[in-house]
Design a protein around this motif. Structure first.
Motif, short mmCIF file in Angstrom:
data_model
loop_
_atom_site.label_atom_id
_atom_site.label_comp_id
_atom_site.label_asym_id
_atom_site.label_seq_id
_atom_site.Cartn_x
_atom_site.Cartn_y
_atom_site.Cartn_z
N ILE A 1 0.81 -1.14 0.00
CA ILE A 1 -0.09 -0.05 -0.11
C ILE A 1 0.76 1.09 0.14
CG2 ILE A 1 -1.94 -1.56 1.37
CD1 ILE A 1 -1.05 -0.02 3.83
N SER A 2 2.54 1.29 -0.24
CA SER A 2 2.76 2.09 -0.45
C SER A 2 3.14 2.91 -1.30
CB SER A 2 4.44 1.72 0.12
OG SER A 2 5.37 2.48 -0.22
N LYS A 3 2.58 4.18 -1.21
CA LYS A 3 2.83 4.58 -2.84
C LYS A 3 3.59 4.92 -3.77
CE LYS A 3 -1.77 7.39 -1.29
NZ LYS A 3 -2.14 8.94 -0.87
N GLY A 4 4.66 4.96 -2.81
CA GLY A 4 6.01 5.07 -3.64
C GLY A 4 6.64 3.80 -4.32
N ALA A 5 5.84 2.74 -3.67
CA ALA A 5 6.59 1.08 -3.66
C ALA A 5 5.62 1.31 -5.44
CB ALA A 5 7.08 0.25 -2.99
N VAL A 6 4.13 1.54 -5.00
CA VAL A 6 3.10 0.84 -6.11
C VAL A 6 3.33 1.45 -7.31
CG1 VAL A 6 0.63 0.54 -6.41
CG2 VAL A 6 1.84 0.05 -4.03
N THR A 7 3.72 3.05 -7.85
CA THR A 7 3.77 3.81 -8.85
C THR A 7 5.08 3.95 -9.48
OG1 THR A 7 4.48 5.87 -7.22
CG2 THR A 7 2.62 5.66 -7.63
N SER A 8 6.32 3.79 -8.66
CA SER A 8 7.33 3.02 -8.88
C SER A 8 8.16 1.85 -9.35
CB SER A 8 8.38 4.01 -8.11
OG SER A 8 8.87 2.96 -7.05
N GLY A 9 6.97 0.66 -9.33
CA GLY A 9 7.12 -0.61 -9.71
C GLY A 9 8.04 -1.55 -8.84
N LEU A 10 8.57 -0.99 -7.27
CA LEU A 10 9.51 -1.38 -7.02
C LEU A 10 8.80 -2.48 -5.54
CD1 LEU A 10 11.24 2.24 -5.24
CD2 LEU A 10 12.02 0.48 -6.47
N ASN A 11 7.39 -2.43 -5.77
CA ASN A 11 7.04 -3.95 -4.29
C ASN A 11 7.34 -5.18 -4.68
OD1 ASN A 11 4.90 -1.58 -4.42
ND2 ASN A 11 3.43 -2.84 -3.90
N PRO A 12 7.84 -5.64 -5.99
CA PRO A 12 9.06 -6.81 -6.20
C PRO A 12 10.62 -6.82 -5.67
CG PRO A 12 7.74 -6.82 -8.69
CD PRO A 12 7.59 -5.68 -7.67
N LEU A 13 10.95 -5.55 -6.20
CA LEU A 13 11.77 -5.37 -5.36
C LEU A 13 12.55 -5.52 -3.94
CD1 LEU A 13 15.28 -5.16 -6.33
CD2 LEU A 13 14.52 -2.31 -5.97
N LEU A 14 11.32 -4.72 -2.77
CA LEU A 14 11.14 -4.57 -1.86
C LEU A 14 10.64 -5.89 -1.52
CD1 LEU A 14 9.44 -1.66 -1.84
CD2 LEU A 14 12.13 -1.70 -1.37
N TRP A 15 10.07 -6.69 -1.74
CA TRP A 15 9.40 -8.06 -1.72
C TRP A 15 10.62 -8.57 -1.47
CZ3 TRP A 15 5.17 -11.54 0.77
CH2 TRP A 15 4.55 -10.56 0.59
N GLY A 16 11.94 -9.13 -1.88
CA GLY A 16 12.94 -9.45 -2.35
C GLY A 16 14.11 -9.35 -1.59
N PHE A 17 14.40 -7.90 -1.33
CA PHE A 17 14.57 -7.56 -0.19
C PHE A 17 14.87 -7.95 1.15
CE2 PHE A 17 16.83 -4.10 -2.64
CZ PHE A 17 18.50 -4.16 -2.46
N LEU A 18 13.02 -8.39 1.37
CA LEU A 18 12.70 -8.60 2.36
C LEU A 18 12.71 -10.28 2.59
CD1 LEU A 18 10.40 -8.08 4.93
CD2 LEU A 18 8.38 -8.46 3.38
N VAL A 19 12.88 -10.83 1.83
CA VAL A 19 13.12 -12.17 1.99
C VAL A 19 14.33 -12.31 1.65
CG1 VAL A 19 13.41 -14.09 0.97
CG2 VAL A 19 10.49 -12.88 0.52
N TRP A 20 14.94 -11.62 1.93
CA TRP A 20 17.16 -11.43 1.89
C TRP A 20 17.16 -11.57 3.53
CZ3 TRP A 20 20.59 -8.18 -1.37
CH2 TRP A 20 21.80 -8.76 -0.58
N GLY A 21 16.41 -10.18 3.50
CA GLY A 21 16.91 -9.81 5.01
C GLY A 21 16.63 -11.15 6.46
N LEU A 22 14.86 -11.44 5.42
CA LEU A 22 14.41 -12.89 6.75
C LEU A 22 15.66 -14.26 6.62
CD1 LEU A 22 10.39 -12.57 6.31
CD2 LEU A 22 11.99 -12.18 8.35
#
Length: 239
Positions: A154-175
């Motif tokens: 729901i982050s407007k910046g992530a949605v409009t820039s198409g960064l969602n998948p990249l951020l999910w990747g970082f989330l899984v990497w961090g976990l």
């Protein structure tokens, strides 16, 4: 529904191709990446998730994880009627991905003597076997995955820039680097049980048991964590 089913199946397959693939590369004998370490493994899983979301997100929403699907349904953001179709697709995709990794590394199964390493290519296992605490680790990891993942969505910046998948990747990497130590961070029932079934069925040279005594932990723990993460997301962001 057919397109969504195929997207969830293919997306989960992609995750396993990269995830189980990197584990095979690091753990199996006589590979180019042998002994590459935890950093390499967690990066492989993260890239798999990132690319799977890019590939299938516009079609199915890229759940790719029964814990995510059930979590969303539990807060009314996904229809319960579609849950079984998504889960079947996810388990099937994970199974197919594991089989393809087996075929890609075919000569290396015989070259590897350790039965535990062969199983680790397919499924997770505890560093110290304590079922309640192992499950707690999976609950915590999946809670973070779903809560933070939905917040990213729901982050407007992530949605409009198409960064969602990249951020999910970082989330899984961090976990992986933070919570992978105790259990190998399944955080996804399909990712663990589908390949575990493949390990049980495939004619792997010198394989051992599939550790069914532990198999419920990476299924039950992530589902509980996913539901709790979704509920917390709803409390914080939806009200």
């Amino acid at each position: 529904m057919t397109a969504k089913f195929l997207a969830e199946m293919i997306g989960t397959m992609i995750i396993l191709l990269f995830g189980s693939g990197v584990v095979a590369n690091v753990l199996l004998s006589k590979t180019k990446g042998n002994n590459g370490g935890t950093f390499m493994i967690t990066l492989g899983w993260a890239v798999g998730v990132l690319l799977a979301i890019y590939a299938t997100g516009p079609i199915s929403g890229a759940h790719l994880n029964p814990a995510v699907t059930i979590g969303l349904a539990s807060i009314g953001q996904f229809p319960w009627a579609e849950v079984p179709f998504y889960i079947v697709a996810q388990f099937l995709g994970a199974f197919i991905g594991a089989v393809l990794v087996y075929l890609a590394y075919l000569p290396h199964w015989e070259a590897t003597e350790d039965k535990g390493l062969k199983l680790a290519v397919f499924s997770t296992g505890p560093a110290i076997r304590n079922y309640p605490l192992n499950m707690l680790t999976e609950v915590i990891g999946t809670f973070i995955l779903v809560f933070v993942g939905l917040a990213i969505g729901i982050s407007k910046g992530a949605v409009t820039s198409g960064l969602n998948p990249l951020l999910w990747g970082f989330l899984v990497w961090g976990l992986g680097v933070s919570f992978g130590g105790p259990t190998g961070y399944a955080i996804n029932p399909a990712r663990d049980l589908g390949p575990r079934i493949a390990h049980f069925l495939l004619p792997i040279n010198g394989k051992g048991p599939s550790d069914w005594a532990y198999s419920w932990v990476p299924v039950v723990g992530p589902i509980i964590g996913g539901v709790l993460g979704a509920i917390m997301y709803k409390m914080v962001y939806v009200g």
